[in-house]
Scaffold this motif. Structure first.
Motif, PDB file in Angstrom:
ATOM      1  N   ALA A 141       0.831  -1.200   0.000  1.00  0.00           N
ATOM      2  CA  ALA A 141       0.000   0.000   0.000  1.00  0.00           C
ATOM      3  C   ALA A 141       0.866   1.250   0.000  1.00  0.00           C
ATOM      4  O   ALA A 141       0.597   2.210  -0.732  1.00  0.00           O
ATOM      5  CB  ALA A 141      -0.924  -0.013   1.210  1.00  0.00           C
ATOM      6  N   VAL A 142       1.919   1.250   0.790  1.00  0.00           N
ATOM      7  CA  VAL A 142       2.801   2.418   0.846  1.00  0.00           C
ATOM      8  C   VAL A 142       3.457   2.655  -0.513  1.00  0.00           C
ATOM      9  O   VAL A 142       3.551   3.797  -0.996  1.00  0.00           O
ATOM     10  CB  VAL A 142       3.871   2.220   1.947  1.00  0.00           C
ATOM     11  CG1 VAL A 142       4.931   3.304   1.858  1.00  0.00           C
ATOM     12  CG2 VAL A 142       3.224   2.217   3.318  1.00  0.00           C
ATOM     13  N   GLU A 143       3.870   1.567  -1.140  1.00  0.00           N
ATOM     14  CA  GLU A 143       4.498   1.707  -2.463  1.00  0.00           C
ATOM     15  C   GLU A 143       3.513   2.247  -3.493  1.00  0.00           C
ATOM     16  O   GLU A 143       3.858   3.117  -4.310  1.00  0.00           O
ATOM     17  CB  GLU A 143       5.047   0.347  -2.923  1.00  0.00           C
ATOM     18  CG  GLU A 143       6.262  -0.108  -2.141  1.00  0.00           C
ATOM     19  CD  GLU A 143       6.766  -1.473  -2.603  1.00  0.00           C
ATOM     20  OE1 GLU A 143       7.557  -2.075  -1.875  1.00  0.00           O
ATOM     21  OE2 GLU A 143       6.346  -1.917  -3.690  1.00  0.00           O
ATOM     22  N   GLU A 160      -3.190  11.508   3.711  1.00  0.00           N
ATOM     23  CA  GLU A 160      -3.966  10.397   4.248  1.00  0.00           C
ATOM     24  C   GLU A 160      -5.008   9.896   3.256  1.00  0.00           C
ATOM     25  O   GLU A 160      -5.309   8.699   3.212  1.00  0.00           O
ATOM     26  CB  GLU A 160      -4.651  10.817   5.557  1.00  0.00           C
ATOM     27  CG  GLU A 160      -5.394  12.139   5.440  1.00  0.00           C
ATOM     28  CD  GLU A 160      -5.928  12.617   6.781  1.00  0.00           C
ATOM     29  OE1 GLU A 160      -5.593  13.742   7.160  1.00  0.00           O
ATOM     30  OE2 GLU A 160      -6.672  11.850   7.429  1.00  0.00           O
ATOM     31  N   ASP A 161      -5.532  10.815   2.431  1.00  0.00           N
ATOM     32  CA  ASP A 161      -6.461  10.369   1.396  1.00  0.00           C
ATOM     33  C   ASP A 161      -5.741   9.512   0.367  1.00  0.00           C
ATOM     34  O   ASP A 161      -6.297   8.536  -0.153  1.00  0.00           O
ATOM     35  CB  ASP A 161      -7.103  11.581   0.718  1.00  0.00           C
ATOM     36  CG  ASP A 161      -8.228  12.155   1.567  1.00  0.00           C
ATOM     37  OD1 ASP A 161      -8.671  11.468   2.501  1.00  0.00           O
ATOM     38  OD2 ASP A 161      -8.654  13.302   1.302  1.00  0.00           O
ATOM     39  N   LEU A 162      -4.508   9.877   0.084  1.00  0.00           N
ATOM     40  CA  LEU A 162      -3.707   9.117  -0.863  1.00  0.00           C
ATOM     41  C   LEU A 162      -3.478   7.696  -0.348  1.00  0.00           C
ATOM     42  O   LEU A 162      -3.599   6.712  -1.090  1.00  0.00           O
ATOM     43  CB  LEU A 162      -2.365   9.831  -1.051  1.00  0.00           C
ATOM     44  CG  LEU A 162      -1.770   9.838  -2.454  1.00  0.00           C
ATOM     45  CD1 LEU A 162      -2.748  10.459  -3.440  1.00  0.00           C
ATOM     46  CD2 LEU A 162      -0.456  10.602  -2.472  1.00  0.00           C
ATOM     47  N   LEU A 163      -3.189   7.596   0.923  1.00  0.00           N
ATOM     48  CA  LEU A 163      -2.963   6.278   1.519  1.00  0.00           C
ATOM     49  C   LEU A 163      -4.261   5.471   1.536  1.00  0.00           C
ATOM     50  O   LEU A 163      -4.256   4.263   1.287  1.00  0.00           O
ATOM     51  CB  LEU A 163      -2.433   6.442   2.944  1.00  0.00           C
ATOM     52  CG  LEU A 163      -1.006   5.949   3.161  1.00  0.00           C
ATOM     53  CD1 LEU A 163      -0.522   6.271   4.559  1.00  0.00           C
ATOM     54  CD2 LEU A 163      -0.917   4.451   2.904  1.00  0.00           C
TER      55      LEU A 163
ATOM     56  N   GLU B 194     -12.863   2.882  11.077  1.00  0.00           N
ATOM     57  CA  GLU B 194     -14.217   3.276  10.677  1.00  0.00           C
ATOM     58  C   GLU B 194     -14.191   4.524   9.800  1.00  0.00           C
ATOM     59  O   GLU B 194     -14.906   4.612   8.798  1.00  0.00           O
ATOM     60  CB  GLU B 194     -15.068   3.534  11.928  1.00  0.00           C
ATOM     61  CG  GLU B 194     -15.385   2.270  12.718  1.00  0.00           C
ATOM     62  CD  GLU B 194     -16.277   2.567  13.915  1.00  0.00           C
ATOM     63  OE1 GLU B 194     -17.174   3.423  13.803  1.00  0.00           O
ATOM     64  OE2 GLU B 194     -16.065   1.956  14.991  1.00  0.00           O
ATOM     65  N   GLU B 195     -13.366   5.484  10.173  1.00  0.00           N
ATOM     66  CA  GLU B 195     -13.282   6.713   9.382  1.00  0.00           C
ATOM     67  C   GLU B 195     -12.793   6.409   7.970  1.00  0.00           C
ATOM     68  O   GLU B 195     -13.321   6.924   6.982  1.00  0.00           O
ATOM     69  CB  GLU B 195     -12.340   7.718  10.072  1.00  0.00           C
ATOM     70  CG  GLU B 195     -12.062   8.972   9.278  1.00  0.00           C
ATOM     71  CD  GLU B 195     -13.338   9.713   8.864  1.00  0.00           C
ATOM     72  OE1 GLU B 195     -14.364   9.569   9.557  1.00  0.00           O
ATOM     73  OE2 GLU B 195     -13.290  10.419   7.839  1.00  0.00           O
ATOM     74  N   GLU B 196     -11.788   5.537   7.881  1.00  0.00           N
ATOM     75  CA  GLU B 196     -11.290   5.188   6.543  1.00  0.00           C
ATOM     76  C   GLU B 196     -12.353   4.452   5.739  1.00  0.00           C
ATOM     77  O   GLU B 196     -12.481   4.669   4.527  1.00  0.00           O
ATOM     78  CB  GLU B 196     -10.011   4.333   6.654  1.00  0.00           C
ATOM     79  CG  GLU B 196      -9.533   3.841   5.302  1.00  0.00           C
ATOM     80  CD  GLU B 196      -8.021   3.811   5.167  1.00  0.00           C
ATOM     81  OE1 GLU B 196      -7.334   4.587   5.842  1.00  0.00           O
ATOM     82  OE2 GLU B 196      -7.522   3.002   4.364  1.00  0.00           O
ATOM     83  N   ALA B 197     -13.128   3.606   6.418  1.00  0.00           N
ATOM     84  CA  ALA B 197     -14.199   2.895   5.721  1.00  0.00           C
ATOM     85  C   ALA B 197     -15.227   3.881   5.179  1.00  0.00           C
ATOM     86  O   ALA B 197     -15.695   3.742   4.044  1.00  0.00           O
ATOM     87  CB  ALA B 197     -14.860   1.901   6.671  1.00  0.00           C
TER      88      ALA B 197
END
Lengths: 213, 213
Positions: A141-143, A160-163, B194-197
DNA sequence: TCGGTGAGCTGACAACTGTGCACTGACTGG
DNA sequence: CCAGTCAGTGCACAGTTGTCAGCTCACCGA
């Protein structure tokens, strides 16, 4: 310190032989794991299939869990470079999608046992193996996030959205891989799964083009 | 006094007792399955934990696989109504997203062992159990698709795209559930998951609003 | 009240498990 | 060349496994 002659052949007959039986242990285990999971696999079962005495197992692995972790490395270790190359290759979205799905499909086609093992033990009953797989997927995921960051349309994305997006892509590919496995050798069913995977990716790409709403 | 002839008790003391020990078998198995997978779980192990003789197992299940299928039903059977109600309740997208994630979170919080069992055996080593889980998830996807079809903004969607979207939602919720399990009891980590979901769901909803591109 | 049913028990069986110990013998470095 | 290393073997041990046959005895319907 070795002030030896400087010969190139450092391998040694002995270590080579050891690596060979170690590999045959890994192969035997992988074959047996097609129809059961690691926590139900016996040490004797594996050594029998590998053609060596039970106690010789300990010369190579401490545990079945230890062997499992080695299998994770074998399954996923060499994949990072491939994934990175595939992502870096193309910029066009549709081509990227097709290439990614094809990469997953080929992986499943060429190494079905490895993929099945990963899918099975990702949430399986052996903690060290679970954690090894999870850690490896996190690295992926990081890559992927790093590659996504190089795209011009993602220049104003928050980190964080990118991740989040990268992890979503990784999860999508993992579920695609298991779906391909479940589809079995039927070529038509496999093609249907691939087509649905491409559509999923298209949908996500479409959403990210309008992000954040 | 005590033996009223026309009683409404249809159960019968005998069958009730049988169901109770059957349930204790299921409970014991579920508890043991927190730290291993079904294909590594022994019949004697389960009966010992349940407090009955090994051979009494056969009065309730033919196999461990049989018990596993029963566990699938117990875990997922009652969920259909809940999911349907949740989807039908709200139309507003953001509220729907929050409600869905909260539903999954509550499910994991209240029945962690069941969810862990499902995640583990979805790709596990016991075919009948795998197929039972897969079939149940397919049913969920069909139900979700039916609910999605009732939304006005999906009126012009092709049937297969609708099913694709529904399956995507189901897979997202399944991976969210496993992620919540992996996060463990740490409340902060759980909230992050949960936030990421929610963000994932927002992204997908955004993409589907612009579908098909 | 009485014969039948069936959940659960006991005991026993062969097969299998992981692991300890002492051993062999092909390879190795000095 | 020779002493040392170590991958692999054989045997043994105590536990555990799934399953069979036969028993008990609380419940059941009539």
């Amino acid at each position: 310190m070795s002030h030896t002659t400087g010969s190139a052949a450092v391998t040694g007959v002995r270590q080579a032989r050891k690596r060979r039986t170690r590999q045959s242990l890994l192969d035997a285990a992988l074959a047996l794991l097609e129809e059961q999971s690691l926590s139900g696999l016996g040490l004797r079962e594996v050594t029998r299939a590998a053609g060596i005495a039970p106690t010789a197992f300990y010369r190579h692995f401490r545990d079945m869990a230890d062997l499992g972790v080695a299998l994770v490395e074998e399954s996923l270790g060499s994949l990072h470079a491939t994934v990175r190359a595939n992502l870096a290759a193309t910029v066009d979205s549709e081509r990227r999608i097709a290439g990614t799905v094809e990469l997953v499909a080929r992986l499943v086609r060429e190494h079905p046992a490895h993929v099945r093992f990963l899918a099975r033990e990702r949430h399986g009953g052996v903690r060290p193996v679970r954690e090894a797989i999870g850690g490896e997927l996190d690295r992926f995921a990081v890559e992927v996030a790093a590659e996504l960051a190089r795209l011009p349309e993602a220049s104003d994305w928050r980190r964080e959205d990118l991740l989040m997006l990268a992890r979503l892509y990784v999860d999508l590919m993992v579920t695609t891989a298991s779906a391909l496995l479940a589809a079995g050798p039927d070529a038509a069913a496999g093609e249907r799964v691939e087509e649905e995977a491409r559509r999923r990716l298209r949908l996500v790409a479409l959403g990210s083009r309008h992000w954040p709403g």
